[in-house]
Design an enzyme around this catalytic site. Sequence first.
Site, PDB file in Angstrom:
ATOM      1  CB  CYS A 116      -0.956   7.566   8.428  1.00 53.04           C
ATOM      2  SG  CYS A 116      -1.504   5.925   7.756  1.00 53.04           S
ATOM      3  CG  HIS A 259       3.180   7.472   7.876  1.00 47.12           C
ATOM      4  ND1 HIS A 259       2.757   6.784   9.285  1.00 47.12           N
ATOM      5  CD2 HIS A 259       2.291   7.009   7.170  1.00 47.12           C
ATOM      6  CE1 HIS A 259       1.945   5.573   8.962  1.00 47.12           C
ATOM      7  NE2 HIS A 259       1.673   6.006   7.621  1.00 47.12           N
ATOM      8  CG  ASN A 289       1.255   2.288   8.277  1.00 45.65           C
ATOM      9  OD1 ASN A 289       0.882   2.987   8.971  1.00 45.65           O
ATOM     10  ND2 ASN A 289       0.789   2.551   7.026  1.00 45.65           N
TER      11      ASN A 289
HETATM   12  N1  ACO Z   1       4.507 -10.463  -1.408  1.00 47.17           N
HETATM   13  C1  ACO Z   1       5.006 -10.851  -2.691  1.00 47.17           C
HETATM   14  N2  ACO Z   1       4.487 -10.233  -3.673  1.00 47.17           N
HETATM   15  C2  ACO Z   1       3.596  -9.380  -3.463  1.00 47.17           C
HETATM   16  C3  ACO Z   1       3.116  -8.832  -2.163  1.00 47.17           C
HETATM   17  C4  ACO Z   1       3.727  -9.440  -1.197  1.00 47.17           C
HETATM   18  N3  ACO Z   1       3.355  -9.193   0.194  1.00 47.17           N
HETATM   19  N4  ACO Z   1       2.209  -7.914  -2.202  1.00 47.17           N
HETATM   20  C5  ACO Z   1       2.205  -7.340  -3.658  1.00 47.17           C
HETATM   21  N5  ACO Z   1       3.030  -8.432  -4.458  1.00 47.17           N
HETATM   22  C6  ACO Z   1       3.135  -8.583  -5.833  1.00 47.17           C
HETATM   23  C7  ACO Z   1       1.995  -7.987  -6.550  1.00 47.17           C
HETATM   24  O1  ACO Z   1       0.913  -8.985  -6.682  1.00 47.17           O
HETATM   25  C8  ACO Z   1       2.660  -7.501  -7.821  1.00 47.17           C
HETATM   26  O2  ACO Z   1       2.877  -8.875  -8.833  1.00 47.17           O
HETATM   27  P1  ACO Z   1       2.425  -8.953 -10.278  1.00 47.17           P
HETATM   28  O3  ACO Z   1       3.567  -7.779 -10.937  1.00 47.17           O
HETATM   29  O4  ACO Z   1       2.799 -10.188 -10.612  1.00 47.17           O
HETATM   30  O5  ACO Z   1       0.951  -8.293 -10.430  1.00 47.17           O
HETATM   31  C9  ACO Z   1       4.100  -6.997  -7.480  1.00 47.17           C
HETATM   32  O6  ACO Z   1       4.317  -7.717  -6.157  1.00 47.17           O
HETATM   33  C10 ACO Z   1       4.183  -5.658  -7.332  1.00 47.17           C
HETATM   34  O7  ACO Z   1       2.943  -5.047  -6.977  1.00 47.17           O
HETATM   35  P2  ACO Z   1       3.031  -3.579  -6.515  1.00 47.17           P
HETATM   36  O8  ACO Z   1       1.664  -3.300  -5.750  1.00 47.17           O
HETATM   37  O9  ACO Z   1       3.204  -2.950  -7.790  1.00 47.17           O
HETATM   38  O10 ACO Z   1       4.195  -3.459  -5.689  1.00 47.17           O
HETATM   39  P3  ACO Z   1       4.813  -2.283  -5.156  1.00 47.17           P
HETATM   40  O11 ACO Z   1       6.347  -2.132  -5.303  1.00 47.17           O
HETATM   41  O12 ACO Z   1       4.345  -0.833  -5.473  1.00 47.17           O
HETATM   42  O13 ACO Z   1       4.846  -2.269  -3.529  1.00 47.17           O
HETATM   43  C11 ACO Z   1       3.639  -1.487  -1.752  1.00 47.17           C
HETATM   44  C12 ACO Z   1       3.558  -2.402  -2.780  1.00 47.17           C
HETATM   45  C13 ACO Z   1       4.638  -1.810  -0.740  1.00 47.17           C
HETATM   46  C14 ACO Z   1       2.099  -1.533  -0.990  1.00 47.17           C
HETATM   47  C15 ACO Z   1       3.840   0.095  -2.174  1.00 47.17           C
HETATM   48  O14 ACO Z   1       3.084   0.474  -3.312  1.00 47.17           O
HETATM   49  C16 ACO Z   1       3.509   1.008  -1.323  1.00 47.17           C
HETATM   50  O15 ACO Z   1       4.355   0.924  -0.159  1.00 47.17           O
HETATM   51  N6  ACO Z   1       2.617   1.970  -1.306  1.00 47.17           N
HETATM   52  C17 ACO Z   1       2.354   2.757  -0.522  1.00 47.17           C
HETATM   53  C18 ACO Z   1       1.741   2.323   0.584  1.00 47.17           C
HETATM   54  C19 ACO Z   1       1.538   3.385   1.864  1.00 47.17           C
HETATM   55  O16 ACO Z   1       2.741   3.824   2.118  1.00 47.17           O
HETATM   56  N7  ACO Z   1       0.675   3.196   2.677  1.00 47.17           N
HETATM   57  C20 ACO Z   1       0.466   3.988   3.656  1.00 47.17           C
HETATM   58  C21 ACO Z   1      -0.145   5.267   3.586  1.00 47.17           C
HETATM   59  S1  ACO Z   1      -1.432   5.464   4.436  1.00 47.17           S
HETATM   60  C22 ACO Z   1      -1.640   4.443   5.605  1.00 47.17           C
HETATM   61  O17 ACO Z   1      -0.424   4.389   6.437  1.00 47.17           O
HETATM   62  C23 ACO Z   1      -2.707   3.845   6.143  1.00 47.17           C
END
Ligand code: ACO
Length: 334
Positions: A116, A259, A289
């Site tokens: 990214c 990004h 993204n």
């Molecule tokens: N819908 C509903 N629930 C969901 C979803 C969804 N789409 N996805 C995950 N959950 C649930 C999980 O199963 C989990 O449930 P549980 O507590 O019962 O196990 C709960 O939501 C929390 O999951 P987390 O993964 O801890 O959620 P988080 O708050 O961390 O958000 C996210 C997830 C949005 C992916 C976040 O971690 C994030 O943005 N990370 C960075 C990702 C990023 O920026 N990547 C890009 C960089 S590199 C590139 O661009 C390729």
Amino acid sequence: MSLKPAVIAGIGSYVPERVLSNEDLEQIVDTTDEWIVSHTGIKERRIASDDQATSDLAIEASRAALEDAGMSADDLDFVLCPTVTPDHLFPSTANLVQAGLGAHNDMAAFDLLSGCTGFVYGLHVARQFIATGEMEAVLVVASEKLTSITDWTDRSTCVLFGDGAGAAIVTAGEGEPSEKGLIGFVVESYGEHGHLLDVPAGGSRRPLDAEGLANHENCLHMNGPEVFKLAVRGVPEVAEKAIARAGMTNSDIDWVIMHQANLRIIDAAARRLDIPDERMIVNVQKFGNTSGASTAIALDEAYRDGRLQPGDNILLVGFGAGFSLGAGVLRWGL
Ligand code: ACO
């Protein structure tokens, strides 16, 4: 050797027509619009058609950038294509773009794999060839068909990504490199964290076999929470280094384009950098993204809707697979 300023002569972008909304995703995986918006800020994203590959998106964006610059493909010395979703492993997508634009053969063309951070890394590379006088015009076209490596059974990743391309033509300007165009850039690599975001199978480490295919190991895998922590820490740090390298302070920055991965990361980084909301350029709501293309698409949108004015200082920040980080300050349109 005296160095020349590397300036942006034209930019363009392209996103596919098909919109995939959060409501559409509710029909595919166990998710809700409320969860996606509250955790990412994303409302919808664009999806390429089956017959559109990454190079097709790149060619559309490149044509727009060439038109904006008033140049033809034959004016180019180099096509550089940051992408993690190349049409094929080889030939490079950049080669396909060169051919697709109908450009001459007396040029360099290759891909750049920095996730990214693609557009930021790409501008930094282009800048070297222009500054030294080695080349006169470089096309940086970051293009992604991320939906081709999306695991549509994994709700934690499939809601995040979209397809699109953004391009810039980098040429030599007149005057001082410290005052014009691409002023201060910093690029970094945190390879020790590479496993947090990868495509496990399909390379020489683990060729794709039936088991890998059944486990969707040909698709993007991500440890979201760990990537989140790295990004929230790394983005402000690399941004501050680039601002310092440009000889500026945060208050000199008119616009910030990070990004476009997640609104929560963007907001947290903006707070750490003490940048007010009205100076942030954000479009993750509409496109999700788009990996290496996201900063380029946002830059083009802000240019075309009139937000960017000549002399504005713009900070671009990328983070992504690798783990890669990069930031650059560019002075617009002088
Ligand atoms: N819908 C509903 N629930 C969901 C979803 C969804 N789409 N996805 C995950 N959950 C649930 C999980 O199963 C989990 O449930 P549980 O507590 O019962 O196990 C709960 O939501 C929390 O999951 P987390 O993964 O801890 O959620 P988080 O708050 O961390 O958000 C996210 C997830 C949005 C992916 C976040 O971690 C994030 O943005 N990370 C960075 C990702 C990023 O920026 N990547 C890009 C960089 S590199 C590139 O661009 C390729």
